[in-house]
Each structure stands twice: as C-alpha cells, then as structure tokens.
Design a protein around this motif. Structure first.
Motif, PDB file in Angstrom:
ATOM      1  N   LEU A   6       6.016  52.986  35.140  1.00 23.40           N
ATOM      2  CA  LEU A   6       4.851  53.513  34.606  1.00 23.40           C
ATOM      3  C   LEU A   6       3.548  54.126  35.574  1.00 23.40           C
ATOM      4  O   LEU A   6       3.050  54.936  35.441  1.00 23.40           O
ATOM      5  CB  LEU A   6       4.081  52.416  33.594  1.00 23.40           C
ATOM      6  CG  LEU A   6       4.647  51.832  32.306  1.00 23.40           C
ATOM      7  CD1 LEU A   6       4.086  50.678  31.750  1.00 23.40           C
ATOM      8  CD2 LEU A   6       4.766  53.192  31.390  1.00 23.40           C
ATOM      9  N   ALA A   7       3.940  53.071  36.764  1.00 21.92           N
ATOM     10  CA  ALA A   7       3.012  53.563  37.786  1.00 21.92           C
ATOM     11  C   ALA A   7       3.451  54.795  38.287  1.00 21.92           C
ATOM     12  O   ALA A   7       2.340  55.824  38.757  1.00 21.92           O
ATOM     13  CB  ALA A   7       3.089  52.653  38.814  1.00 21.92           C
ATOM     14  N   ALA A  51       4.821  57.496  36.585  1.00 19.54           N
ATOM     15  CA  ALA A  51       4.480  58.359  35.605  1.00 19.54           C
ATOM     16  C   ALA A  51       2.889  58.512  35.655  1.00 19.54           C
ATOM     17  O   ALA A  51       2.392  59.572  35.794  1.00 19.54           O
ATOM     18  CB  ALA A  51       4.505  57.884  34.285  1.00 19.54           C
ATOM     19  N   GLU A  52       2.121  57.365  35.823  1.00 24.69           N
ATOM     20  CA  GLU A  52       0.592  57.752  36.057  1.00 24.69           C
ATOM     21  C   GLU A  52       0.262  58.612  37.417  1.00 24.69           C
ATOM     22  O   GLU A  52      -0.408  59.505  37.161  1.00 24.69           O
ATOM     23  CB  GLU A  52       0.059  56.261  36.148  1.00 24.69           C
ATOM     24  CG  GLU A  52      -1.416  56.242  36.784  1.00 24.69           C
ATOM     25  CD  GLU A  52      -2.309  56.293  35.255  1.00 24.69           C
ATOM     26  OE1 GLU A  52      -3.516  56.819  35.771  1.00 24.69           O
ATOM     27  OE2 GLU A  52      -1.903  56.116  34.272  1.00 24.69           O
ATOM     28  N   SER A  53       1.124  58.362  38.425  1.00 28.10           N
ATOM     29  CA  SER A  53       0.562  59.151  39.385  1.00 28.10           C
ATOM     30  C   SER A  53       0.969  60.629  39.601  1.00 28.10           C
ATOM     31  O   SER A  53       0.465  61.366  40.182  1.00 28.10           O
ATOM     32  CB  SER A  53       1.162  58.496  40.844  1.00 28.10           C
ATOM     33  OG  SER A  53       2.628  58.481  40.893  1.00 28.10           O
ATOM     34  N   ARG A  63      -1.347  62.191  35.719  1.00 28.69           N
ATOM     35  CA  ARG A  63      -2.799  62.080  36.201  1.00 28.69           C
ATOM     36  C   ARG A  63      -3.452  63.235  36.560  1.00 28.69           C
ATOM     37  O   ARG A  63      -4.173  63.837  36.218  1.00 28.69           O
ATOM     38  CB  ARG A  63      -3.391  60.715  36.490  1.00 28.69           C
ATOM     39  CG  ARG A  63      -4.921  60.619  36.710  1.00 28.69           C
ATOM     40  CD  ARG A  63      -5.421  60.077  35.598  1.00 28.69           C
ATOM     41  NE  ARG A  63      -4.931  59.040  34.919  1.00 28.69           N
ATOM     42  CZ  ARG A  63      -5.271  58.485  33.561  1.00 28.69           C
ATOM     43  NH1 ARG A  63      -6.071  59.202  32.777  1.00 28.69           N
ATOM     44  NH2 ARG A  63      -4.742  57.482  33.122  1.00 28.69           N
ATOM     45  N   SER A 108      -7.014  62.532  28.034  1.00 27.02           N
ATOM     46  CA  SER A 108      -6.875  61.334  28.045  1.00 27.02           C
ATOM     47  C   SER A 108      -5.320  61.165  28.226  1.00 27.02           C
ATOM     48  O   SER A 108      -4.518  61.907  27.888  1.00 27.02           O
ATOM     49  CB  SER A 108      -7.464  60.515  26.807  1.00 27.02           C
ATOM     50  OG  SER A 108      -6.605  60.931  25.784  1.00 27.02           O
ATOM     51  N   LEU A 109      -4.947  59.959  28.967  1.00 27.11           N
ATOM     52  CA  LEU A 109      -3.451  59.655  29.034  1.00 27.11           C
ATOM     53  C   LEU A 109      -3.323  58.163  28.772  1.00 27.11           C
ATOM     54  O   LEU A 109      -4.086  57.522  29.473  1.00 27.11           O
ATOM     55  CB  LEU A 109      -3.058  60.001  30.683  1.00 27.11           C
ATOM     56  CG  LEU A 109      -1.761  59.467  30.937  1.00 27.11           C
ATOM     57  CD1 LEU A 109      -0.790  60.252  30.117  1.00 27.11           C
ATOM     58  CD2 LEU A 109      -1.755  59.540  32.383  1.00 27.11           C
ATOM     59  N   SER A 110      -2.443  57.702  28.056  1.00 29.16           N
ATOM     60  CA  SER A 110      -2.078  56.286  27.712  1.00 29.16           C
ATOM     61  C   SER A 110      -0.974  56.124  27.766  1.00 29.16           C
ATOM     62  O   SER A 110       0.286  56.701  27.288  1.00 29.16           O
ATOM     63  CB  SER A 110      -2.491  56.088  26.214  1.00 29.16           C
ATOM     64  OG  SER A 110      -3.856  55.762  25.937  1.00 29.16           O
ATOM     65  N   LEU A 111      -0.412  55.226  28.654  1.00 31.61           N
ATOM     66  CA  LEU A 111       0.903  54.785  29.064  1.00 31.61           C
ATOM     67  C   LEU A 111       1.134  53.375  28.530  1.00 31.61           C
ATOM     68  O   LEU A 111       0.237  52.464  28.661  1.00 31.61           O
ATOM     69  CB  LEU A 111       1.337  54.775  30.643  1.00 31.61           C
ATOM     70  CG  LEU A 111       1.017  56.181  31.267  1.00 31.61           C
ATOM     71  CD1 LEU A 111       1.116  56.138  32.676  1.00 31.61           C
ATOM     72  CD2 LEU A 111       1.994  57.236  30.658  1.00 31.61           C
TER      73      LEU A 111
END
Length: 196
Positions: free
Chosen positions: A2-3, A5-7, A10, A18-21
């Motif tokens: 998840l981290a 994917a976030e990096s 984003r 917006s982004l929700s994981l």
C-alpha cells in the motif's frame, strides 16, 4: 504494498483528485456507498480467491459498462530461459522439488479463467495477449522471488542470506554485467456483462 502504491500513484493524480487505498481481502471488500468501479484488475492472484464468489460480489461493485480484467504472465517457476531455469534450480535446492504456495504446495487451477468468467455476470470474455520485455538485475530478481508464495523470505528461515548468495553466484554464469533480459507475455482476460 500500500505504501508503494501510495508513493507511485499520488504524484500522478490531477489536482483535486482523491485516492483511497484499502487493505482487505477481495471477498471482504466493501466499497464506499454509491461508488462503482469502471475497471477491476486482478493480477497473479485469481487462483488465491474464491473465484465464483468474488465475481458475484463484483457484479454489485462494478459500473454497468465496467470491466473485470484478470491477467498474469509466466512466473519464474515455469522458466523459459536458461538463467530463469538456473534460479528455479537454486530455489528447489533450498526448498525442495515441489513448488510452494502458502502453507502447502501449488496446485495449478484445473479450469481456464475465461471459462470461470463465462459462468459469472462478466460472461462476455475477450482474451488479449501483450508481449513484455523486461530487464532484470540480481537484486530485482531476488525482490521478485520474495514477493512470490514459492520463494517468500520466511520459507528460507535462517538460510535466507545463503540463498541470496547462491542466487547471485549462479546468475554470474549468465551475465558479467548483472543484466538479465526476459521475454514474457501477459494474458489478459477482459470480462464484461453480456447475455444472462
């Protein structure tokens, strides 16, 4: 993951997006009220899921003209090149001849995924093949192996460093520059709602 994917995601989002994981199993995922997906992707994981149940759940979670894409490529276990065969042989020398999967051994699915999808709400299935060329290094090969169920780090116990050294040593037989080319192919099954 998840981290990671976030990096990766984003910085790519347009202003105001917006982004929700969410960490969840496919079987337990509940989308936000009123939200439906235009595209759901399942890569290299469909064999772990309760396939019929997940496809049924997706019928409620995917927009009317949405698509479910199930895809994967050939893993190192099925080899396809001399250096991949050598890596697989090192894995076998540490963990045994049978391919590991979770707490047991790998059982290949006995039905084509397209056939399973044709029995689901996403029963209009199109198969697309996409050739992929990758370039690996010893470190990226080890990273890939550790992301798999057949060579996850915990399987090696206190021999993990020994395994890493053995893989790196074996790979030197195939490249002095730590470059390992791979020709692979993704098989993508695109499922849309069709006849009932």
């Amino acid at each position: 993951m998840l981290a990671a994917a976030e990096s990766a995601l984003r910085p790519q989002l347009p202003e105001g997006s917006s982004l929700s994981l969410v960490q969840s199993t496919a079987e337990d995922f509940t989308p936000p009220a009123g939200w439906q997906a235009e595209l759901v992707t399942i890569c290299r994981a469909f064999h772990w899921l309760d396939q019929a149940a997940v496809l049924t759940l997706l019928d409620e979670q995917v927009a009317p003209d949405g698509v479910v894409a199930i895809f994967g490529d050939n893993s190192f276990w099925v080899a396809g090149s001399p250096w991949k065969e050598a890596v697989r042989d090192v894995v076998k020398s540490f963990l045994g001849e049978e391919r590991r999967a979770g707490a047991g051994t790998f059982q290949h699915h006995n039905r084509p995924y397209s056939e399973i999808m044709e029995e689901s709400p996403f029963n209009e299935v199109e198969e697309v093949r996409v050739p992929v060329h990758r370039t690996w290094t010893a470190e990226s090969i080890l990273g890939y192996l550790y992301s798999t169920s057949f060579a996850a780090p915990h399987l090696f116990g206190d021999r993990l460093k020994e395994f890493e050294a053995a893989v790196k040593n074996r790979l030197t037989d195939f490249s002095a520059s730590d470059i390992f080319p791979e020709e692979n192919e993704f098989l993508i099954r695109l499922g849309r709602r069709g006849r009932k």
